[in-house]
Design a protein around this motif. Structure first.
Motif, mmCIF file in Angstrom:
data_model
loop_
_atom_site.group_PDB
_atom_site.id
_atom_site.type_symbol
_atom_site.label_atom_id
_atom_site.label_comp_id
_atom_site.label_asym_id
_atom_site.label_seq_id
_atom_site.Cartn_x
_atom_site.Cartn_y
_atom_site.Cartn_z
ATOM 1 N N ASN A 126 0.850 -1.178 0.000
ATOM 2 C CA ASN A 126 0.000 0.000 0.000
ATOM 3 C C ASN A 126 0.891 1.235 0.000
ATOM 4 O O ASN A 126 1.041 1.909 1.017
ATOM 5 N N ILE A 127 1.462 1.526 -1.155
ATOM 6 C CA ILE A 127 2.447 2.597 -1.268
ATOM 7 C C ILE A 127 1.870 3.941 -0.857
ATOM 8 O O ILE A 127 2.548 4.770 -0.276
ATOM 9 N N GLY A 128 0.591 4.172 -1.120
ATOM 10 C CA GLY A 128 -0.036 5.434 -0.766
ATOM 11 C C GLY A 128 -0.100 5.674 0.727
ATOM 12 O O GLY A 128 -0.269 6.798 1.176
ATOM 13 N N ALA A 129 0.029 4.613 1.509
ATOM 14 C CA ALA A 129 -0.060 4.744 2.962
ATOM 15 C C ALA A 129 1.174 5.409 3.562
ATOM 16 O O ALA A 129 1.112 5.973 4.642
ATOM 17 N N GLU A 162 10.900 17.091 9.007
ATOM 18 C CA GLU A 162 12.371 17.109 8.960
ATOM 19 C C GLU A 162 12.987 17.086 10.357
ATOM 20 O O GLU A 162 14.137 16.695 10.518
ATOM 21 N N ASN A 163 12.235 17.489 11.362
ATOM 22 C CA ASN A 163 12.753 17.476 12.737
ATOM 23 C C ASN A 163 13.057 16.059 13.215
ATOM 24 O O ASN A 163 13.817 15.869 14.158
ATOM 25 N N LEU A 164 12.447 15.073 12.561
ATOM 26 C CA LEU A 164 12.670 13.669 12.934
ATOM 27 C C LEU A 164 13.671 12.990 11.996
ATOM 28 O O LEU A 164 13.720 11.775 11.891
ATOM 29 N N TYR A 165 14.448 13.794 11.330
ATOM 30 C CA TYR A 165 15.396 13.309 10.325
ATOM 31 C C TYR A 165 16.294 12.195 10.865
ATOM 32 O O TYR A 165 16.462 11.168 10.216
ATOM 33 N N ASP A 166 16.852 12.384 12.038
ATOM 34 C CA ASP A 166 17.793 11.401 12.586
ATOM 35 C C ASP A 166 17.105 10.058 12.829
ATOM 36 O O ASP A 166 17.700 9.002 12.581
ATOM 37 N N ASP A 167 15.862 10.083 13.289
ATOM 38 C CA ASP A 167 15.113 8.842 13.506
ATOM 39 C C ASP A 167 14.829 8.128 12.181
ATOM 40 O O ASP A 167 14.958 6.910 12.082
ATOM 41 N N GLU A 208 5.287 0.143 12.040
ATOM 42 C CA GLU A 208 4.791 0.785 13.257
ATOM 43 C C GLU A 208 5.709 1.927 13.698
ATOM 44 O O GLU A 208 5.238 2.979 14.127
ATOM 45 N N GLU A 209 7.000 1.712 13.573
ATOM 46 C CA GLU A 209 7.952 2.759 13.954
ATOM 47 C C GLU A 209 7.797 3.968 13.042
ATOM 48 O O GLU A 209 7.777 5.113 13.501
ATOM 49 N N LEU A 210 7.668 3.723 11.736
ATOM 50 C CA LEU A 210 7.438 4.845 10.822
ATOM 51 C C LEU A 210 6.120 5.540 11.150
ATOM 52 O O LEU A 210 6.036 6.764 11.109
ATOM 53 N N GLY A 211 5.117 4.751 11.485
ATOM 54 C CA GLY A 211 3.828 5.329 11.850
ATOM 55 C C GLY A 211 3.917 6.230 13.069
ATOM 56 O O GLY A 211 3.253 7.262 13.144
ATOM 57 N N SER A 212 4.759 5.850 14.013
ATOM 58 C CA SER A 212 4.912 6.673 15.218
ATOM 59 C C SER A 212 5.638 7.982 14.926
ATOM 60 O O SER A 212 5.554 8.932 15.712
ATOM 61 N N LEU A 213 6.347 8.051 13.810
ATOM 62 C CA LEU A 213 7.088 9.257 13.439
ATOM 63 C C LEU A 213 6.277 10.210 12.560
ATOM 64 O O LEU A 213 6.727 11.326 12.279
ATOM 65 N N ARG A 214 5.112 9.773 12.122
ATOM 66 C CA ARG A 214 4.296 10.599 11.230
ATOM 67 C C ARG A 214 3.843 11.870 11.925
ATOM 68 O O ARG A 214 3.635 11.897 13.132
ATOM 69 N N LYS A 215 3.671 12.911 11.117
ATOM 70 C CA LYS A 215 3.143 14.174 11.630
ATOM 71 C C LYS A 215 1.754 13.943 12.193
ATOM 72 O O LYS A 215 0.986 13.147 11.683
ATOM 73 N N GLN A 216 1.452 14.661 13.239
ATOM 74 C CA GLN A 216 0.122 14.553 13.861
ATOM 75 C C GLN A 216 -0.872 15.427 13.161
ATOM 76 O O GLN A 216 -0.641 16.415 12.650
#
Length: 74
Positions: A26-29, A37-42, A66-74
């Motif tokens: 699901n590439i669109g996800a 960009e503030n989470l660049y290092d993660d 899940e880790e990428l999901g936790s880094l998504r903008k709110q």
């Protein structure tokens, strides 16, 4: 590509490469615009982990998603 520079272009590059390597169905996800960009290092840490591996178990893929999901903008 110099990934030492914390730019939106580099975030986009890393997210696209992670998607390719994990064969995200699901590439669109997952879009680079979902990440700040503030989470660049993660993001870079996840990118480096994904790039050094040849394959992933379903559980590992889920954990990365899940880790990428936790880094998504709110």
């Amino acid at each position: 590509m110099n990934l030492e520079n914390k730019t939106a272009e580099n975030v986009n590059f890393m997210i696209e490469k992670i998607k390719e390597k994990l064969k995200v169905l699901n590439i669109g996800a997952i879009k680079s615009t979902h990440f700040d960009e503030n989470l660049y290092d993660d993001i870079k840490e996840i990118y480096e982990h994904v790039m050094k591996r040849d394959s992933f178990s379903p559980n590992e893929m889920q954990a990365i998603a899940e880790e990428l999901g936790s880094l998504r903008k709110q």
